[in-house]
Design a protein around this motif. Sequence first.
Motif, PDB file in Angstrom:
ATOM      1  N   PHE A 169       0.850  -1.180   0.000  1.00 21.92           N
ATOM      2  CA  PHE A 169       0.000   0.000   0.000  1.00 21.92           C
ATOM      3  C   PHE A 169       0.890   1.235   0.000  1.00 21.92           C
ATOM      4  CE2 PHE A 169      -1.968   3.398   2.455  1.00 21.92           C
ATOM      5  CZ  PHE A 169      -3.195   3.519   1.833  1.00 21.92           C
ATOM      6  N   ARG A 170       0.461   2.279  -0.718  1.00 21.15           N
ATOM      7  CA  ARG A 170       1.217   3.525  -0.635  1.00 21.15           C
ATOM      8  C   ARG A 170       0.322   4.716  -0.948  1.00 21.15           C
ATOM      9  NH1 ARG A 170       3.060   2.421  -5.916  1.00 21.15           N
ATOM     10  NH2 ARG A 170       2.762   4.275  -7.174  1.00 21.15           N
ATOM     11  N   THR A 171       0.742   5.845  -0.469  1.00 22.12           N
ATOM     12  CA  THR A 171       0.093   7.107  -0.785  1.00 22.12           C
ATOM     13  C   THR A 171       1.163   8.050  -1.300  1.00 22.12           C
ATOM     14  OG1 THR A 171       0.399   7.946   1.459  1.00 22.12           O
ATOM     15  CG2 THR A 171      -1.691   6.842   0.988  1.00 22.12           C
ATOM     16  N   ASP A 172       0.796   8.848  -2.261  1.00 21.88           N
ATOM     17  CA  ASP A 172       1.693   9.863  -2.798  1.00 21.88           C
ATOM     18  C   ASP A 172       0.957  11.189  -2.782  1.00 21.88           C
ATOM     19  OD1 ASP A 172       3.870   8.088  -3.584  1.00 21.88           O
ATOM     20  OD2 ASP A 172       2.509   7.368  -5.137  1.00 21.88           O
ATOM     21  N   MET A 173       1.592  12.202  -2.231  1.00 22.30           N
ATOM     22  CA  MET A 173       0.979  13.517  -2.193  1.00 22.30           C
ATOM     23  C   MET A 173       1.753  14.475  -3.073  1.00 22.30           C
ATOM     24  SD  MET A 173       0.398  16.207   0.915  1.00 22.30           S
ATOM     25  CE  MET A 173       2.075  16.764   0.863  1.00 22.30           C
ATOM     26  N   SER A 174       1.028  15.263  -3.824  1.00 24.04           N
ATOM     27  CA  SER A 174       1.666  16.318  -4.602  1.00 24.04           C
ATOM     28  C   SER A 174       0.873  17.603  -4.413  1.00 24.04           C
ATOM     29  CB  SER A 174       1.745  15.941  -6.087  1.00 24.04           C
ATOM     30  OG  SER A 174       0.457  15.729  -6.607  1.00 24.04           O
ATOM     31  N   LEU A 175       1.601  18.694  -4.386  1.00 26.92           N
ATOM     32  CA  LEU A 175       0.969  20.001  -4.250  1.00 26.92           C
ATOM     33  C   LEU A 175       0.875  20.636  -5.628  1.00 26.92           C
ATOM     34  CD1 LEU A 175       2.824  21.273  -1.055  1.00 26.92           C
ATOM     35  CD2 LEU A 175       0.579  20.180  -1.218  1.00 26.92           C
ATOM     36  N   GLY A 185      -3.478   0.516  -3.783  1.00 25.33           N
ATOM     37  CA  GLY A 185      -3.640  -0.704  -2.999  1.00 25.33           C
ATOM     38  C   GLY A 185      -4.973  -0.792  -2.304  1.00 25.33           C
ATOM     39  N   GLU A 186      -4.984  -1.542  -1.209  1.00 26.29           N
ATOM     40  CA  GLU A 186      -6.196  -1.770  -0.441  1.00 26.29           C
ATOM     41  C   GLU A 186      -6.168  -0.939   0.827  1.00 26.29           C
ATOM     42  OE1 GLU A 186      -6.416  -5.979   0.283  1.00 26.29           O
ATOM     43  OE2 GLU A 186      -6.978  -6.401  -1.785  1.00 26.29           O
ATOM     44  N   ILE A 187      -7.300  -0.323   1.132  1.00 31.36           N
ATOM     45  CA  ILE A 187      -7.406   0.467   2.350  1.00 31.36           C
ATOM     46  C   ILE A 187      -8.194  -0.349   3.361  1.00 31.36           C
ATOM     47  CG2 ILE A 187      -8.143   2.638   3.357  1.00 31.36           C
ATOM     48  CD1 ILE A 187      -8.153   3.770   0.457  1.00 31.36           C
ATOM     49  N   ASP A 188      -7.529  -0.661   4.462  1.00 33.43           N
ATOM     50  CA  ASP A 188      -8.160  -1.462   5.506  1.00 33.43           C
ATOM     51  C   ASP A 188      -7.669  -0.971   6.867  1.00 33.43           C
ATOM     52  OD1 ASP A 188      -5.579  -2.551   5.806  1.00 33.43           O
ATOM     53  OD2 ASP A 188      -6.079  -4.367   4.697  1.00 33.43           O
ATOM     54  N   LEU A 189      -7.947  -1.736   7.901  1.00 36.04           N
ATOM     55  CA  LEU A 189      -7.582  -1.352   9.256  1.00 36.04           C
ATOM     56  C   LEU A 189      -6.081  -1.123   9.409  1.00 36.04           C
ATOM     57  CD1 LEU A 189      -8.831  -0.835  12.026  1.00 36.04           C
ATOM     58  CD2 LEU A 189      -8.508  -3.248  12.551  1.00 36.04           C
ATOM     59  N   ASP A 190      -5.274  -1.878   8.683  1.00 41.64           N
ATOM     60  CA  ASP A 190      -3.818  -1.733   8.766  1.00 41.64           C
ATOM     61  C   ASP A 190      -3.295  -0.528   7.995  1.00 41.64           C
ATOM     62  OD1 ASP A 190      -3.507  -3.997  10.364  1.00 41.64           O
ATOM     63  OD2 ASP A 190      -3.291  -5.317   8.627  1.00 41.64           O
ATOM     64  N   THR A 191      -3.930  -0.189   6.870  1.00 46.51           N
ATOM     65  CA  THR A 191      -3.399   0.856   6.003  1.00 46.51           C
ATOM     66  C   THR A 191      -4.102   2.204   6.149  1.00 46.51           C
ATOM     67  OG1 THR A 191      -4.830   0.155   4.172  1.00 46.51           O
ATOM     68  CG2 THR A 191      -2.618  -0.824   4.285  1.00 46.51           C
ATOM     69  N   SER A 192      -5.287   2.227   6.712  1.00 45.28           N
ATOM     70  CA  SER A 192      -6.008   3.501   6.828  1.00 45.28           C
ATOM     71  C   SER A 192      -5.257   4.526   7.684  1.00 45.28           C
ATOM     72  CB  SER A 192      -7.440   3.294   7.319  1.00 45.28           C
ATOM     73  OG  SER A 192      -7.473   2.691   8.573  1.00 45.28           O
ATOM     74  N   PRO A 193      -4.477   4.129   8.715  1.00 46.55           N
ATOM     75  CA  PRO A 193      -3.705   5.151   9.434  1.00 46.55           C
ATOM     76  C   PRO A 193      -2.677   5.862   8.550  1.00 46.55           C
ATOM     77  CG  PRO A 193      -3.915   3.193  10.793  1.00 46.55           C
ATOM     78  CD  PRO A 193      -4.414   2.832   9.414  1.00 46.55           C
ATOM     79  N   VAL A 194      -2.104   5.142   7.603  1.00 50.74           N
ATOM     80  CA  VAL A 194      -1.157   5.753   6.667  1.00 50.74           C
ATOM     81  C   VAL A 194      -1.888   6.774   5.803  1.00 50.74           C
ATOM     82  CG1 VAL A 194       0.421   5.321   4.731  1.00 50.74           C
ATOM     83  CG2 VAL A 194       0.299   3.694   6.634  1.00 50.74           C
ATOM     84  N   LEU A 195      -3.054   6.411   5.305  1.00 48.60           N
ATOM     85  CA  LEU A 195      -3.853   7.352   4.515  1.00 48.60           C
ATOM     86  C   LEU A 195      -4.221   8.559   5.356  1.00 48.60           C
ATOM     87  CD1 LEU A 195      -5.421   8.198   2.005  1.00 48.60           C
ATOM     88  CD2 LEU A 195      -7.309   6.740   2.789  1.00 48.60           C
ATOM     89  N   HIS A 196      -4.635   8.320   6.586  1.00 51.76           N
ATOM     90  CA  HIS A 196      -5.021   9.414   7.477  1.00 51.76           C
ATOM     91  C   HIS A 196      -3.878  10.414   7.644  1.00 51.76           C
ATOM     92  CE1 HIS A 196      -7.125  11.416  10.754  1.00 51.76           C
ATOM     93  NE2 HIS A 196      -6.020  11.309  11.476  1.00 51.76           N
ATOM     94  N   PHE A 247      -8.472   7.732  -6.269  1.00 53.70           N
ATOM     95  CA  PHE A 247      -8.652   6.308  -5.994  1.00 53.70           C
ATOM     96  C   PHE A 247      -8.462   5.443  -7.236  1.00 53.70           C
ATOM     97  CE2 PHE A 247     -11.096   4.962  -1.961  1.00 53.70           C
ATOM     98  CZ  PHE A 247     -10.316   5.770  -1.156  1.00 53.70           C
ATOM     99  N   THR A 248      -7.813   5.949  -8.256  1.00 57.88           N
ATOM    100  CA  THR A 248      -7.635   5.193  -9.497  1.00 57.88           C
ATOM    101  C   THR A 248      -7.084   3.790  -9.243  1.00 57.88           C
ATOM    102  OG1 THR A 248      -7.280   7.210 -10.784  1.00 57.88           O
ATOM    103  CG2 THR A 248      -6.470   5.150 -11.746  1.00 57.88           C
ATOM    104  N   HIS A 249      -6.135   3.668  -8.320  1.00 58.24           N
ATOM    105  CA  HIS A 249      -5.456   2.394  -8.084  1.00 58.24           C
ATOM    106  C   HIS A 249      -5.857   1.738  -6.763  1.00 58.24           C
ATOM    107  CE1 HIS A 249      -3.071   3.155 -11.616  1.00 58.24           C
ATOM    108  NE2 HIS A 249      -2.822   4.362 -11.148  1.00 58.24           N
ATOM    109  N   VAL A 250      -7.024   2.096  -6.234  1.00 53.25           N
ATOM    110  CA  VAL A 250      -7.534   1.471  -5.015  1.00 53.25           C
ATOM    111  C   VAL A 250      -8.464   0.337  -5.425  1.00 53.25           C
ATOM    112  CG1 VAL A 250      -8.969   1.795  -2.954  1.00 53.25           C
ATOM    113  CG2 VAL A 250      -7.316   3.551  -3.633  1.00 53.25           C
ATOM    114  N   THR A 251      -8.191  -0.854  -4.912  1.00 56.56           N
ATOM    115  CA  THR A 251      -8.984  -2.024  -5.276  1.00 56.56           C
ATOM    116  C   THR A 251      -9.969  -2.434  -4.200  1.00 56.56           C
ATOM    117  OG1 THR A 251      -7.210  -3.443  -4.430  1.00 56.56           O
ATOM    118  CG2 THR A 251      -7.199  -2.942  -6.803  1.00 56.56           C
ATOM    119  N   PHE A 252      -9.774  -1.921  -2.981  1.00 56.24           N
ATOM    120  CA  PHE A 252     -10.633  -2.302  -1.851  1.00 56.24           C
ATOM    121  C   PHE A 252     -10.568  -1.194  -0.814  1.00 56.24           C
ATOM    122  CE2 PHE A 252     -11.025  -4.086   2.430  1.00 56.24           C
ATOM    123  CZ  PHE A 252     -12.243  -4.738   2.343  1.00 56.24           C
TER     124      PHE A 252
END
Length: 116
Positions: free
Chosen positions: A7-13, A24-35, A53-58
Motif C-alpha cells: 500500500f502507498r500514498t503519494d501527495m503532490s501540491l 492498494g487496499e485500504i483497511d484497518l492496517d493501512t487507513s492510518p497511513v492514509l489518514h 482512488f484510481t489504483h484502489v482495489t478495496f
Amino acid sequence: MCRTAEFRTDMSLTDGGAVVCVVGEIDLDTSPVLHLTLLKALASNPRHLEVDFTHVTFCDCSGLSTLLLAQAAAQTANSSFTLAHADAPKVIRLFDLTGTGSLFGLAAAQEPAQRR
C-alpha cells in the motif's frame, strides 16, 4: 487483505491544491497511513484536496471513516474535497451499502436487474 508494504500514498501540491494518490487496499492496517497523508496534505492549507482512488482495489469501513474525517477537516479549513476515480467494484459496493457515495459526489450504482 493487503500488506502495508503493498500500500502507498503519494501527495503532490499543485497551484493552490493538493492531490493524494492512493495505491492498494485500504483497511484497518493501512487507513492510518492514509489518514496521516491526508492530514499532511491539509496542513499545506490547500484550496482544494483531491483524493485519487484510481489504483484502489478495496476500501473497508476504516478507510471510509478516514475519508469522512478528512472531508470534515477540509470543510473546517474552507477547502473543497473531491474523491476521484473511486470506481473499483469493491469500493463502489462499500459506498452503496453505507449510503455514503452521495457525500463524495458519487452516483449510486444501478442494481442488477435480477435483484430488483
